[in-house]
Design an enzyme around this catalytic site. Structure first.
Site, PDB file in Angstrom:
ATOM      1  N   CYS A  62     -18.486  16.146   1.844  1.00 36.37           N
ATOM      2  CA  CYS A  62     -19.630  14.472   1.865  1.00 36.37           C
ATOM      3  C   CYS A  62     -17.938  13.923   2.040  1.00 36.37           C
ATOM      4  CB  CYS A  62     -20.141  14.348   0.463  1.00 36.37           C
ATOM      5  SG  CYS A  62     -21.347  15.732  -0.300  1.00 36.37           S
ATOM      6  N   CYS A  74     -30.557   9.013  -7.247  1.00 35.93           N
ATOM      7  CA  CYS A  74     -29.906  10.364  -6.781  1.00 35.93           C
ATOM      8  C   CYS A  74     -29.667   9.857  -5.458  1.00 35.93           C
ATOM      9  CB  CYS A  74     -30.340  11.508  -7.026  1.00 35.93           C
ATOM     10  SG  CYS A  74     -31.090  12.495  -8.218  1.00 35.93           S
ATOM     11  N   SER A  75     -28.905  10.037  -5.008  1.00 34.80           N
ATOM     12  CA  SER A  75     -28.980  10.085  -3.018  1.00 34.80           C
ATOM     13  C   SER A  75     -30.050  10.801  -2.204  1.00 34.80           C
ATOM     14  CB  SER A  75     -27.539   9.732  -2.265  1.00 34.80           C
ATOM     15  OG  SER A  75     -26.822  11.373  -2.493  1.00 34.80           O
ATOM     16  N   ILE A 127     -31.518  13.054   1.313  1.00 35.52           N
ATOM     17  CA  ILE A 127     -30.824  14.542   1.992  1.00 35.52           C
ATOM     18  C   ILE A 127     -31.604  13.611   3.477  1.00 35.52           C
ATOM     19  CG2 ILE A 127     -31.893  16.104   3.023  1.00 35.52           C
ATOM     20  CD1 ILE A 127     -31.922  17.374  -0.175  1.00 35.52           C
ATOM     21  N   LYS A 171     -27.094   5.820  -1.835  1.00 30.98           N
ATOM     22  CA  LYS A 171     -28.159   5.404  -2.575  1.00 30.98           C
ATOM     23  C   LYS A 171     -29.278   5.034  -2.219  1.00 30.98           C
ATOM     24  CE  LYS A 171     -31.380   6.203  -5.417  1.00 30.98           C
ATOM     25  NZ  LYS A 171     -32.930   6.575  -3.863  1.00 30.98           N
ATOM     26  N   HIS A 196     -27.691   9.596   2.839  1.00 35.47           N
ATOM     27  CA  HIS A 196     -26.735  10.651   2.862  1.00 35.47           C
ATOM     28  C   HIS A 196     -26.348  11.128   4.029  1.00 35.47           C
ATOM     29  CE1 HIS A 196     -22.796  11.752   0.888  1.00 35.47           C
ATOM     30  NE2 HIS A 196     -22.805  12.754   0.312  1.00 35.47           N
TER      31      HIS A 196
END
Ligand code: COA
Length: 387
Positions: free
Chosen positions: A85, A208-209, A211, A330, A334
């Site tokens: 990442c 959570c970030s 997809i 977030k 991402h």
């Protein structure tokens, strides 16, 4: 020694870009950044592109060549760099070093990931490849699971609460709502975060970030060329990188990321600025707990106090130290290979005074903090405008 400036920035909208392929995303971001730099292709010496796993996400390898080809920039040398990442942050750093070392004058640093062609299960396995395959992934650990361990330990040692973590998402969604290129352009309340479905206890969906598909690119230039093409370049004042164990269980402490602490020390040692001069930062909030750890690792708050400071609103837009004005991972999304470049683009726009509704007053110095995996790589940059 000559400085390195950012003279062009461009990115796609982040999100579920069903109608766009990997090449379309690269071409869109690439064209935007070259237009923004007002430069022609024959002036570009090299390209560094970050991509974590295009091979597994869409079956395309040889990304360096794909990037040059998609941007119509053959035969310029083009290399893919990878640090999970933090691939985008690494592309920026390699481009910066190549100019600093005197090899090149003008370099494109970009990043791309096309993730939503995979279902969540496949994407989780691919992302898991950034952790320890033998000890973590093989035994069922996913990234939400690993960060849940970090969150639990932080809660145990420092009394950090789920409500305090929720405030990270509330702030970052509020900023994303002001960003037309963000994946989630809506606000969420603390109650909504708290009631969202559990992903890996104590982390919920809204911790959570997501997809994401997206690409982002910058044009970097040596001081002389930067001044020729741009009235007001944003300077890369300092760049630093550090590494840690792949596996979370191999670390002495898991309530912070040692690589981020080491890279922070290095970046401030190299920089002409100190912490008190940082006006805003983009930090790696892949999960809400990660932003709290980042603020502590970088010394913006004392160890264990980030949750309380977050609750007090100290990192909101136009508060003491605005964090993740883009919406962060977030809210903005991402697309793993592109995130580090998006962070630099957000700081550049802020320093140029072009951040629209999320503009920070009198922003002059900004920081980016990009993390690979659960903390095995950390890459920090300090950017400055004006002087
Ligand atoms: N935040 C807010 N909303 C989210 C979201 C998130 N992180 N992820 C998905 N959603 C929304 C979707 O937009 C969709 O909304 P809709 O029904 O209105 O269209 C809904 O939730 C369901 O989406 P879906 O894709 O089916 O979710 P999922 O349950 O398959 O995946 C996660 C959710 C959290 C598991 C997934 O986003 C994930 O794995 N995130 C972490 C990614 C990661 O590990 N990155 C690397 C970090 S180191």
């Amino acid at each position: 020694m000559d400085r390195v400036g950012i003279i062009g920035v461009g990115m796609t909208k982040f999100g579920e870009r069903w109608k766009k392929g990997l090449r379309d995303l690269i071409a869109e971001a690439g064209l935007k950044t070259i237009q923004d730099a007002n430069i022609t292709g024959d002036k570009i010496d090299a390209i560094y592109g970050g991509s974590m796993s295009a091979g597994r996400f869409v079956g395309q390898e040889h990304i360096g060549a794909v990037i040059a080809d998609s941007m119509g920039l053959n035969p310029i040398p083009s290399s893919r760099v990878e640090a999970a990442c933090a691939s985008g942050g690494l592309a920026l750093r390699e481009a910066y070093l190549s100019i600093k070392g005197g090899e090149y004058n003008v370099v494109v640093a970009g990043g791309v990931e096309k993730m939503t062609d995979s279902c969540t299960e496949e994407a989780s396995l691919t992302l898991g490849g950034a952790g320890d395959q033998e000890w973590e992934v093989f035994n069922g650990a996913t990234f939400p699971g690993l960060y849940a361990l970090i969150a639990r330990r932080h809660m145990h040692e420092y009394g950090t609460t789920e409500e305090q973590m929720a405030e990270v998402s509330v702030k970052n969604h509020a900023n994303a709502a002001k960003n037309p290129l963000a994946q989630f352009q809506f606000e969420v309340s603390r109650e909504q975060v708290m009631k969202s479905p559990k992903v890996a206890d104590p982390l919920k969906l809204l911790d959570c970030s997501p997809i994401t598909d997206g690409a982002a690119a910058t044009v970097l230039a040596s001081e002389e060329v930067a001044k020729e093409y741009c009235d007001d370049p944003v300077w890369i004042d300092a760049s630093a990188q550090a590494t840690d164990s792949l596996a979370v269980h191999d670390r002495k402490s898991i309530t912070g990321l040692n690589a981020a602490k080491v890279a922070t020390e290095k970046v401030f040692k190299k920089s002409s600025y100190d912490r008190s001069e940082i006006d805003l930062a983009e930090v790696h909030d892949c999960f809400s707990i990660a932003e709290l750890c980042a603020l502590e690792d970088m010394g913006f708050v004392k160890k264990g106090e980030a949750g309380k400071a977050m609750e007090e609103g100290r990192f909101n837009l136009n508060a003491e130290l605005p964090i993740n004005t883009s919406g962060g991972l977030k809210g903005c999304g991402h697309p793993v290979g592109a995130t580090g470049i998006k962070q630099a683009i957000e700081i550049t726009k802020q320093l140029r005074g072009e951040a629209g509704k999320r503009q920070v007053d009198e922003a002059e110095v900004g920081l980016t903090h990009n993390v690979g995996g659960s903390g095995a790589t950390a890459i920090l940059h300090i950017l400055s405008g004006g002087r």
